[in-house]
Design a protein around this motif. Structure first.
Motif, PDB file in Angstrom:
ATOM      1  N   PRO A  12      12.361  57.093 -36.814  1.00  0.00           N
ATOM      2  CA  PRO A  12      11.111  56.337 -36.974  1.00  0.00           C
ATOM      3  C   PRO A  12      11.211  54.909 -36.433  1.00  0.00           C
ATOM      4  N   LEU A  13      12.368  54.300 -36.574  1.00  0.00           N
ATOM      5  CA  LEU A  13      12.558  52.950 -36.052  1.00  0.00           C
ATOM      6  C   LEU A  13      12.448  52.938 -34.529  1.00  0.00           C
ATOM      7  N   THR A  14      13.076  53.889 -33.882  1.00  0.00           N
ATOM      8  CA  THR A  14      13.022  53.981 -32.421  1.00  0.00           C
ATOM      9  C   THR A  14      11.605  54.288 -31.946  1.00  0.00           C
ATOM     10  N   LEU A  15      10.960  55.229 -32.596  1.00  0.00           N
ATOM     11  CA  LEU A  15       9.591  55.586 -32.230  1.00  0.00           C
ATOM     12  C   LEU A  15       8.641  54.405 -32.470  1.00  0.00           C
ATOM     13  N   GLY A  16       8.821  53.719 -33.571  1.00  0.00           N
ATOM     14  CA  GLY A  16       7.983  52.556 -33.865  1.00  0.00           C
ATOM     15  C   GLY A  16       8.151  51.454 -32.837  1.00  0.00           C
ATOM     16  N   THR A  17       9.379  51.214 -32.413  1.00  0.00           N
ATOM     17  CA  THR A  17       9.635  50.202 -31.389  1.00  0.00           C
ATOM     18  C   THR A  17       8.994  50.595 -30.066  1.00  0.00           C
ATOM     19  N   ALA A  18       9.091  51.865 -29.718  1.00  0.00           N
ATOM     20  CA  ALA A  18       8.492  52.342 -28.467  1.00  0.00           C
ATOM     21  C   ALA A  18       6.974  52.196 -28.491  1.00  0.00           C
ATOM     22  N   ILE A  19       6.360  52.530 -29.591  1.00  0.00           N
ATOM     23  CA  ILE A  19       4.905  52.410 -29.716  1.00  0.00           C
ATOM     24  C   ILE A  19       4.495  50.940 -29.684  1.00  0.00           C
ATOM     25  N   TYR A  20       5.262  50.096 -30.355  1.00  0.00           N
ATOM     26  CA  TYR A  20       4.960  48.667 -30.348  1.00  0.00           C
ATOM     27  C   TYR A  20       5.071  48.089 -28.935  1.00  0.00           C
ATOM     28  N   SER A  21       6.087  48.501 -28.182  1.00  0.00           N
ATOM     29  CA  SER A  21       6.248  47.973 -26.814  1.00  0.00           C
ATOM     30  C   SER A  21       5.087  48.389 -25.926  1.00  0.00           C
ATOM     31  N   LEU A  22       4.600  49.607 -26.100  1.00  0.00           N
ATOM     32  CA  LEU A  22       3.448  50.060 -25.335  1.00  0.00           C
ATOM     33  C   LEU A  22       2.201  49.272 -25.729  1.00  0.00           C
ATOM     34  N   ARG A  23       2.068  48.995 -27.008  1.00  0.00           N
ATOM     35  CA  ARG A  23       0.923  48.206 -27.483  1.00  0.00           C
ATOM     36  C   ARG A  23       0.974  46.779 -26.944  1.00  0.00           C
ATOM     37  N   VAL A  24       2.152  46.181 -26.915  1.00  0.00           N
ATOM     38  CA  VAL A  24       2.295  44.831 -26.360  1.00  0.00           C
ATOM     39  C   VAL A  24       1.912  44.824 -24.883  1.00  0.00           C
ATOM     40  N   ALA A  25       2.416  45.787 -24.117  1.00  0.00           N
ATOM     41  CA  ALA A  25       2.097  45.861 -22.687  1.00  0.00           C
ATOM     42  C   ALA A  25       0.595  46.053 -22.482  1.00  0.00           C
ATOM     43  N   ASP A  26      -0.026  46.883 -23.295  1.00  0.00           N
ATOM     44  CA  ASP A  26      -1.465  47.114 -23.183  1.00  0.00           C
ATOM     45  C   ASP A  26      -2.260  45.859 -23.518  1.00  0.00           C
ATOM     46  N   THR A  27      -1.867  45.177 -24.571  1.00  0.00           N
ATOM     47  CA  THR A  27      -2.553  43.951 -24.979  1.00  0.00           C
ATOM     48  C   THR A  27      -2.441  42.868 -23.915  1.00  0.00           C
ATOM     49  N   VAL A  28      -1.243  42.684 -23.381  1.00  0.00           N
ATOM     50  CA  VAL A  28      -1.038  41.667 -22.350  1.00  0.00           C
ATOM     51  C   VAL A  28      -1.825  42.021 -21.091  1.00  0.00           C
ATOM     52  N   GLU A  29      -1.823  43.287 -20.709  1.00  0.00           N
ATOM     53  CA  GLU A  29      -2.597  43.690 -19.521  1.00  0.00           C
ATOM     54  C   GLU A  29      -4.086  43.417 -19.723  1.00  0.00           C
ATOM     55  N   ASN A  30      -4.622  43.806 -20.870  1.00  0.00           N
ATOM     56  CA  ASN A  30      -6.047  43.589 -21.129  1.00  0.00           C
ATOM     57  C   ASN A  30      -6.396  42.099 -21.115  1.00  0.00           C
ATOM     58  N   GLU A  31      -5.542  41.288 -21.692  1.00  0.00           N
ATOM     59  CA  GLU A  31      -5.821  39.852 -21.736  1.00  0.00           C
ATOM     60  C   GLU A  31      -5.692  39.223 -20.354  1.00  0.00           C
ATOM     61  N   ILE A  32      -4.708  39.637 -19.578  1.00  0.00           N
ATOM     62  CA  ILE A  32      -4.580  39.117 -18.208  1.00  0.00           C
ATOM     63  C   ILE A  32      -5.799  39.515 -17.387  1.00  0.00           C
ATOM     64  N   ASN A  33      -6.250  40.754 -17.516  1.00  0.00           N
ATOM     65  CA  ASN A  33      -7.458  41.176 -16.802  1.00  0.00           C
ATOM     66  C   ASN A  33      -8.670  40.369 -17.242  1.00  0.00           C
ATOM     67  N   ARG A  34      -8.762  40.107 -18.540  1.00  0.00           N
ATOM     68  CA  ARG A  34      -9.896  39.318 -19.053  1.00  0.00           C
ATOM     69  C   ARG A  34      -9.847  37.884 -18.530  1.00  0.00           C
ATOM     70  N   LEU A  35      -8.656  37.306 -18.468  1.00  0.00           N
ATOM     71  CA  LEU A  35      -8.525  35.916 -18.027  1.00  0.00           C
ATOM     72  C   LEU A  35      -8.616  35.753 -16.511  1.00  0.00           C
ATOM     73  N   THR A  36      -8.310  36.789 -15.761  1.00  0.00           N
ATOM     74  CA  THR A  36      -8.379  36.664 -14.302  1.00  0.00           C
ATOM     75  C   THR A  36      -9.792  36.869 -13.762  1.00  0.00           C
TER      76      THR A  36
END
Length: 126
Positions: A12-36
Protein backbone atom coordinates in the motif's frame (compact mmCIF):
# COMPACT_ATOMS: atom_id res chain seq x y z
CA UNK A 1 4.41 -15.68 8.36
CA UNK A 2 6.88 -13.20 9.81
CA UNK A 3 7.47 -11.73 6.33
CA UNK A 4 3.85 -11.39 5.30
CA UNK A 5 3.11 -8.42 7.54
CA UNK A 6 6.09 -6.26 6.41
CA UNK A 7 5.53 -7.14 2.77
CA UNK A 8 1.81 -6.48 2.97
CA UNK A 9 2.47 -3.08 4.53
CA UNK A 10 4.97 -2.13 1.78
CA UNK A 11 2.50 -2.71 -1.04
CA UNK A 12 0.00 0.00 0.00
CA UNK A 13 2.86 2.40 0.70
CA UNK A 14 4.37 1.82 -2.75
CA UNK A 15 1.01 2.07 -4.48
CA UNK A 16 0.14 5.22 -2.54
CA UNK A 17 3.43 6.85 -3.51
CA UNK A 18 2.89 5.96 -7.16
CA UNK A 19 -0.62 7.41 -7.16
CA UNK A 20 0.58 10.55 -5.39
CA UNK A 21 3.38 11.06 -7.94
CA UNK A 22 0.89 10.79 -10.79
CA UNK A 23 -1.39 13.27 -9.05
CA UNK A 24 1.48 15.72 -8.56
CA UNK A 25 2.46 15.46 -12.24
CA UNK A 26 -1.16 15.98 -13.29
CA UNK A 27 -1.61 18.98 -11.01
CA UNK A 28 1.60 20.64 -12.17
CA UNK A 29 0.72 20.03 -15.83
CA UNK A 30 -2.76 21.51 -15.42
CA UNK A 31 -1.42 24.56 -13.62
CA UNK A 32 1.36 25.13 -16.17
CA UNK A 33 -1.21 24.91 -18.96
CA UNK A 34 -3.46 27.34 -17.10
CA UNK A 35 -0.62 29.80 -16.52
CA UNK A 36 0.77 29.63 -20.05
CA UNK A 37 -2.52 30.40 -21.78
CA UNK A 38 -2.56 34.12 -20.78
CA UNK A 39 1.09 34.39 -21.88
CA UNK A 40 0.19 33.06 -25.33
CA UNK A 41 -2.76 35.46 -25.57
CA UNK A 42 -0.72 38.47 -24.38
CA UNK A 43 2.08 37.68 -26.83
CA UNK A 44 -0.46 37.68 -29.69
CA UNK A 45 -1.60 41.14 -28.57
CA UNK A 46 2.00 42.20 -27.81
CA UNK A 47 0.86 43.40 -24.39
CA UNK A 48 4.23 43.71 -22.61
CA UNK A 49 2.89 44.69 -19.19
CA UNK A 50 0.60 41.67 -18.81
CA UNK A 51 3.11 39.45 -20.57
CA UNK A 52 5.82 40.21 -18.02
CA UNK A 53 3.47 39.74 -15.06
CA UNK A 54 2.15 36.43 -16.40
CA UNK A 55 5.65 35.16 -17.23
CA UNK A 56 6.81 36.02 -13.71
CA UNK A 57 3.78 34.25 -12.20
CA UNK A 58 4.58 31.14 -14.23
CA UNK A 59 8.20 31.13 -13.14
CA UNK A 60 7.25 31.76 -9.49
CA UNK A 61 4.88 28.78 -9.63
CA UNK A 62 7.62 26.60 -11.08
CA UNK A 63 10.11 27.78 -8.46
CA UNK A 64 7.66 26.60 -5.80
CA UNK A 65 6.76 23.25 -7.41
CA UNK A 66 10.10 22.13 -8.86
CA UNK A 67 11.34 20.47 -5.70
CA UNK A 68 8.10 18.55 -5.16
CA UNK A 69 8.12 17.27 -8.74
CA UNK A 70 11.78 16.29 -8.58
CA UNK A 71 11.03 13.73 -5.85
CA UNK A 72 9.17 11.56 -8.35
CA UNK A 73 10.44 12.44 -11.83
CA UNK A 74 13.83 11.89 -13.44
CA UNK A 75 16.04 14.84 -12.64
CA UNK A 76 17.15 15.37 -16.23
CA UNK A 77 13.50 15.88 -17.27
CA UNK A 78 12.85 18.29 -14.42
CA UNK A 79 16.07 20.17 -15.20
CA UNK A 80 15.21 20.50 -18.90
CA UNK A 81 11.74 21.77 -18.04
CA UNK A 82 13.20 24.22 -15.51
CA UNK A 83 15.64 25.58 -18.09
CA UNK A 84 12.81 26.13 -20.57
CA UNK A 85 10.69 27.84 -17.93
CA UNK A 86 13.63 30.06 -16.90
CA UNK A 87 13.91 31.39 -20.47
CA UNK A 88 10.27 32.52 -20.60
CA UNK A 89 10.57 35.76 -18.55
CA UNK A 90 13.57 36.86 -20.62
CA UNK A 91 11.81 36.02 -23.87
CA UNK A 92 8.72 37.89 -22.66
CA UNK A 93 10.82 41.00 -22.13
CA UNK A 94 13.36 40.84 -24.95
CA UNK A 95 12.30 38.15 -27.43
CA UNK A 96 9.92 38.08 -30.32
CA UNK A 97 6.40 36.72 -29.91
CA UNK A 98 7.31 33.75 -32.12
CA UNK A 99 10.28 32.81 -29.91
CA UNK A 100 8.17 33.11 -26.77
CA UNK A 101 5.30 31.06 -28.17
CA UNK A 102 7.71 28.40 -29.35
CA UNK A 103 9.20 28.12 -25.86
CA UNK A 104 5.72 28.01 -24.28
CA UNK A 105 4.71 25.12 -26.54
CA UNK A 106 7.99 23.34 -25.74
CA UNK A 107 7.26 23.68 -22.01
CA UNK A 108 3.76 22.31 -22.49
CA UNK A 109 5.11 19.36 -24.49
CA UNK A 110 7.82 18.64 -21.89
CA UNK A 111 5.27 18.61 -19.07
CA UNK A 112 2.94 16.36 -21.06
CA UNK A 113 5.88 14.01 -21.70
CA UNK A 114 6.69 13.92 -17.97
CA UNK A 115 3.08 13.09 -17.17
CA UNK A 116 3.03 10.29 -19.77
CA UNK A 117 6.25 8.84 -18.36
CA UNK A 118 4.65 8.67 -14.90
CA UNK A 119 1.44 6.98 -16.07
CA UNK A 120 0.61 3.39 -15.12
CA UNK A 121 0.99 1.68 -18.47
CA UNK A 122 2.52 -1.63 -19.47
CA UNK A 123 5.19 0.27 -21.40
CA UNK A 124 6.25 2.15 -18.27
CA UNK A 125 6.08 -0.85 -15.98
CA UNK A 126 7.81 -3.50 -18.11
Amino acid sequence: MNRVIPVSSCLPLTLGTAIYSLRVADTVENEINRLTLPILEASDREDKANLMADARALYDYWDKEEKRLSHFVRHNQVEALGQSLARIPALAEYGTPAELQSEIWAVRWQMESIKRSEAFTFGNIW
